[in-house]
Design a protein around this motif. Structure first.
Motif, PDB file in Angstrom:
ATOM      1  N   GLU A   1       0.721  -1.392  -0.076  1.00 27.79           N
ATOM      2  CA  GLU A   1       0.154  -0.029  -0.058  1.00 27.79           C
ATOM      3  C   GLU A   1       0.886   1.251   0.008  1.00 27.79           C
ATOM      4  O   GLU A   1       0.497   2.558   0.433  1.00 27.79           O
ATOM      5  CB  GLU A   1      -1.006  -0.033   1.369  1.00 27.79           C
TER       6      GLU A   1
ATOM      7  N   CYS B   1      -4.467   5.609   1.774  1.00 28.74           N
ATOM      8  CA  CYS B   1      -4.834   5.425   0.603  1.00 28.74           C
ATOM      9  C   CYS B   1      -4.173   6.004  -0.512  1.00 28.74           C
ATOM     10  O   CYS B   1      -3.973   6.060  -1.512  1.00 28.74           O
ATOM     11  CB  CYS B   1      -6.259   5.061   0.068  1.00 28.74           C
TER      12      CYS B   1
ATOM     13  N   CYS C   1     -10.277   1.720   3.512  1.00 26.26           N
ATOM     14  CA  CYS C   1      -9.153   2.542   3.818  1.00 26.26           C
ATOM     15  C   CYS C   1      -9.459   3.248   5.029  1.00 26.26           C
ATOM     16  O   CYS C   1     -10.292   3.815   5.675  1.00 26.26           O
ATOM     17  CB  CYS C   1      -8.747   3.766   3.049  1.00 26.26           C
TER      18      CYS C   1
ATOM     19  N   ARG D   1      -8.942  -0.535   0.226  1.00 19.42           N
ATOM     20  CA  ARG D   1      -7.425  -0.991   0.255  1.00 19.42           C
ATOM     21  C   ARG D   1      -6.735  -1.636  -1.141  1.00 19.42           C
ATOM     22  O   ARG D   1      -7.752  -1.763  -1.786  1.00 19.42           O
ATOM     23  CB  ARG D   1      -7.328  -1.637   1.500  1.00 19.42           C
TER      24      ARG D   1
END
Length: 260
Positions: A23, A70, A123, A131
Motif C-alpha cells: 500500500e 490510500c 481505507c 485498500r
C-alpha cells in the motif's frame, strides 16, 4: 486499471498509484509512459517505473491533503473487486458500493457458504476508498477463518464466524450425501464412525471429510465452552441458515450431552 490511469494522466498530467500489497505509493505514471496513438502503456513501462522508484529513493510522498492510508485526495471511482469463497473456491465479484462502512457485507456462495466482507477492506484513514486488492483478499480470508478458540458471547463476531463455518461444512456434507450409496449415507451421520476416523491416524476420504471436520468442530466447542457454547453456535446456525440445523444436530449427536 490501465484505462483509468490513462484518463487520470490525461486530466491531471500524472498519476501516482499504490502497491496492492504494501500500500505504498510506488508507481509514478505520466504521459511519457503512454503511447500517444493507442493510449496504452509503452513496452518498457516496468523498467521506467523502476528507474523512477530508484530516483525518488523509494515510495512517493502523499500529495498535500491526501489520505495517509490510500494516498488519495477524496473518493476515487467505485470499483468492483474479486472475492473467493473460502469453502469451495468459487470466484465472485462485488462492488464496493455494496460493502457497508459500518457492517461490511455478506455474499452467499452457490455452495451456501456466507462469505463475510469485513469493514476493514475500507481505507482506515479516509474511509472513502478501498485498500489494495491483495490486502482485501487477506482480510476476507482472515474474516472467514474459524477461530482456534470461540468466545462465549453470542454478540461476538467469532461466534458468527464459527456458525458460518458450521454451515459451510454441513452444506458440503449434504452435497456429498446425494452422490454416495445408502450405506455411506448412514456413515455420514454416524457419530461413532466419524469419531473413529477423527481419532485414528490415517487418510480420510473426500466424501466424508467435511462431516469429520464438522464433528471435530463440535468436540472443540464442547471442550472450550461445554453445552452452552455448542447451543450458542447452533442458535446462530439456525438464525443464518435454519435448513442445515437438523443435520448439525445429528452429526453432533453424542458429544457431551448433545442429542441429535
Amino acid at each position: 486499471m490501465v484505462p483509468s490511469i490513462a484518463r487520470a494522466v490525461a486530466q491531471d498530467g500524472e498519476r501516482v498509484a499504490s502497491c496492492s500489497k504494501c500500500e505504498q505509493r510506488v508507481f509514478h505514471y505520466d504521459a511519457e509512459l503512454f503511447c500517444s496513438v493507442c493510449r496504452w502503456l509503452v513496452p518498457d513501462v516496468n523498467d521506467r517505473l523502476a528507474e523512477r522508484y530508484a530516483a525518488t529513493g523509494g515510495a512517493c510522498a502523499p500529495d498535500e491533503g491526501a489520505c495517509p492510508g490510500c494516498r488519495q485526495s477524496g473518493a476515487g471511482p467505485a470499483v468492483v473487486f474479486p472475492v473467493m469463497c473460502p469453502e469451495c473456491g468459487a470466484s465472485h465479484r462485488i462492488s464496493q458500493r455494496d460493502v457497508s462502512l459500518t457492517t461490511g457485507a455478506t455474499l452467499r456462495c452457490d455452495c451456501h457458504f456466507p462469505i463475510t466482507i469485513p469493514t476493514d477492506v475500507w481505507c482506515p484513514g479516509c474511509r472513502l476508498n478501498l485498500r489494495g486488492l491483495q490486502k482485501i483478499s487477506a482480510l476476507i480470508k482472515k474474516a472467514n477463518e474459524p477461530d482456534s478458540r470461540v468466545g462465549d458471547s453470542v454478540k461476538q463476531p467469532p461466534l458468527d464466524r464459527t456458525a458460518r463455518r458450521v454451515i459451510g461444512l454441513a452444506c458440503a456434507g449434504e452435497r456429498w450425501s446425494r452422490t454416495v450409496c445408502p450405506a455411506r449415507q448412514g456413515q455420514l451421520l454416524d457419530g461413532d464412525h466419524l469419531d473413529m476416523l477423527l481419532f485414528n491416524d490415517g487418510q480420510i476420504a473426500d466424501w466424508i471429510l467435511d462431516q469429520v471436520k464438522l464433528r471435530s468442530l463440535g468436540h472443540r466447542l464442547h471442550r472450550d465452552g461445554g453445552m452452552a457454547l455448542m447451543a450458542a453456535v447452533a442458535q446462530r446456525v439456525g438464525a443464518l441458515d435454519h435448513g442445515v440445523l437438523r443435520l448439525v444436530d445429528m452429526v453432533w449427536d453424542g458429544i457431551g450431552d448433545w442429542q441429535g
